[in-house]
Design a protein around this motif. Sequence first.
Motif, short mmCIF file in Angstrom:
data_model
loop_
_atom_site.label_atom_id
_atom_site.label_comp_id
_atom_site.label_asym_id
_atom_site.label_seq_id
_atom_site.Cartn_x
_atom_site.Cartn_y
_atom_site.Cartn_z
N UNK A 78 0.70 -1.08 0.03
CA UNK A 78 0.02 0.01 -0.12
C UNK A 78 0.93 1.25 -0.10
N UNK A 79 1.99 1.07 0.00
CA UNK A 79 2.93 2.41 0.03
C UNK A 79 2.99 3.01 -1.29
N UNK A 80 3.16 4.24 -1.48
CA UNK A 80 3.38 4.99 -2.55
C UNK A 80 5.01 5.08 -2.98
N UNK A 81 5.23 4.82 -4.47
CA UNK A 81 6.70 5.08 -4.75
C UNK A 81 6.84 4.29 -6.12
N UNK A 82 8.15 4.40 -6.65
CA UNK A 82 8.43 3.96 -7.89
C UNK A 82 9.73 4.25 -8.37
N UNK A 83 10.20 4.16 -9.77
CA UNK A 83 11.40 4.51 -10.17
C UNK A 83 11.51 5.97 -10.45
N UNK A 84 12.62 6.60 -10.29
CA UNK A 84 12.79 8.09 -10.89
C UNK A 84 14.24 8.11 -11.57
N UNK A 85 14.04 9.10 -12.42
CA UNK A 85 15.02 9.38 -13.31
C UNK A 85 15.69 10.72 -13.23
N UNK A 86 17.11 11.10 -13.31
CA UNK A 86 17.51 12.33 -13.51
C UNK A 86 17.78 12.83 -14.87
N UNK A 87 17.13 13.57 -15.45
CA UNK A 87 17.25 14.20 -16.82
C UNK A 87 17.91 15.71 -16.66
N UNK A 88 18.68 15.95 -17.43
CA UNK A 88 19.27 17.42 -17.56
C UNK A 88 18.79 17.85 -18.83
N UNK A 89 18.00 19.02 -18.73
CA UNK A 89 17.22 19.36 -20.23
C UNK A 89 17.89 20.75 -20.21
N UNK A 90 18.35 21.17 -21.36
CA UNK A 90 19.00 22.49 -21.56
C UNK A 90 18.06 23.00 -22.94
N UNK A 91 17.52 24.02 -22.69
CA UNK A 91 16.81 24.70 -23.55
C UNK A 91 17.87 25.69 -24.52
N UNK A 92 17.75 25.33 -25.58
CA UNK A 92 18.55 26.24 -26.78
C UNK A 92 18.05 27.46 -27.28
N UNK A 93 18.59 28.32 -27.72
CA UNK A 93 18.00 29.65 -28.11
C UNK A 93 17.36 29.43 -29.64
N UNK A 94 17.30 28.21 -30.24
CA UNK A 94 16.69 27.93 -31.39
C UNK A 94 15.09 27.35 -31.05
N UNK A 95 15.06 27.08 -29.82
CA UNK A 95 13.73 26.57 -29.24
C UNK A 95 13.96 25.05 -29.19
N UNK A 96 15.03 24.25 -29.69
CA UNK A 96 15.21 22.86 -29.41
C UNK A 96 15.67 22.79 -27.92
N UNK A 97 16.01 21.27 -27.88
CA UNK A 97 16.35 20.95 -26.52
C UNK A 97 17.47 19.93 -26.50
N UNK A 98 18.23 19.95 -25.58
CA UNK A 98 19.35 18.91 -25.37
C UNK A 98 18.95 18.19 -24.16
N UNK A 99 18.98 16.95 -24.09
CA UNK A 99 18.50 16.24 -23.17
C UNK A 99 19.74 15.10 -22.76
N UNK A 100 20.33 14.99 -21.26
CA UNK A 100 21.16 13.98 -20.90
C UNK A 100 20.92 13.67 -19.73
N UNK A 101 21.63 12.45 -19.12
CA UNK A 101 21.29 11.80 -17.90
C UNK A 101 22.76 11.56 -17.48
N UNK A 102 22.99 11.97 -16.17
CA UNK A 102 24.11 11.25 -15.48
C UNK A 102 24.00 9.93 -14.97
N UNK A 103 22.67 9.36 -14.78
CA UNK A 103 22.28 8.06 -14.25
C UNK A 103 22.18 6.82 -15.57
N UNK A 104 22.67 5.76 -15.21
CA UNK A 104 22.68 4.79 -16.25
C UNK A 104 21.24 3.91 -15.63
N UNK A 105 20.73 3.98 -14.45
CA UNK A 105 19.86 3.30 -14.09
C UNK A 105 19.06 4.22 -13.20
N UNK A 106 17.78 3.76 -13.07
CA UNK A 106 16.69 4.65 -12.24
C UNK A 106 17.10 4.28 -10.93
#
Length: 210
Positions: A15-43
């Motif tokens: 009955x507990x609440x929870x689950x996987x989480x990830x860390x995603x670094x999102x960089x907004x570029x000046x042209x409106x596009x994004x770059x997404x990276x993560x330092x974690x290989x596992x959640x």
Amino acid sequence: MAFHEVRFPANLSFGSVGGPERRTEVVQLSNGFEERNTPWSQSRRRYDAGVSLRSLDDIGALIAFFEARQGQLNGFRWKDWADYKSCTASATPAYADQLIGIGDGLRAEYQLVKSYASGSQAQSRDISKPVAGTVRIGLQGDELQEGVHFTVDVATGIVTFASPPAVDERVTAGFEFDVPVRFDTDGIQVSVASFQAGDVPQVPVVEVRL
């Protein structure tokens, strides 16, 4: 950090609440596009053990477990009721559930893993805390016998064969498993009056890397 090979009471984690989480670094570029990276290989998984408490006896059991682990100091096992099998939730683990390796005639040790697939993408997760007595191993489509053909270290999830699997032999496994976690707080605040009125304490739990 020490790790205690003891499971948090399963009736309290149900009955507990929870689950996987990830860390995603999102960089907004000046042209409106994004770059997404993560330092974690596992959640990493997080849970709240407080929401499953139903009685004052449950609180007593929680406090006893918390004190025995010395708060955040020592890790322990946690049963994630939404994800604790090598198969689907409604099925029983079978020896062919997960491919954990391909034999090369030399290697005798294999790490238990679970694969999460969706479409053409898949993510592999090492399983380091299998539940004793639940691990089933297959080799090239035939089930093997624990204690005769292989042994399992339930503290690491490593399967050791009596004889290394031959070249190109498929090594498969089925199992139940726990998540290695620790408390993510050094204090638990409980008001009996508030609890009886329906206000449960927050008891954060977080997965640890081993």
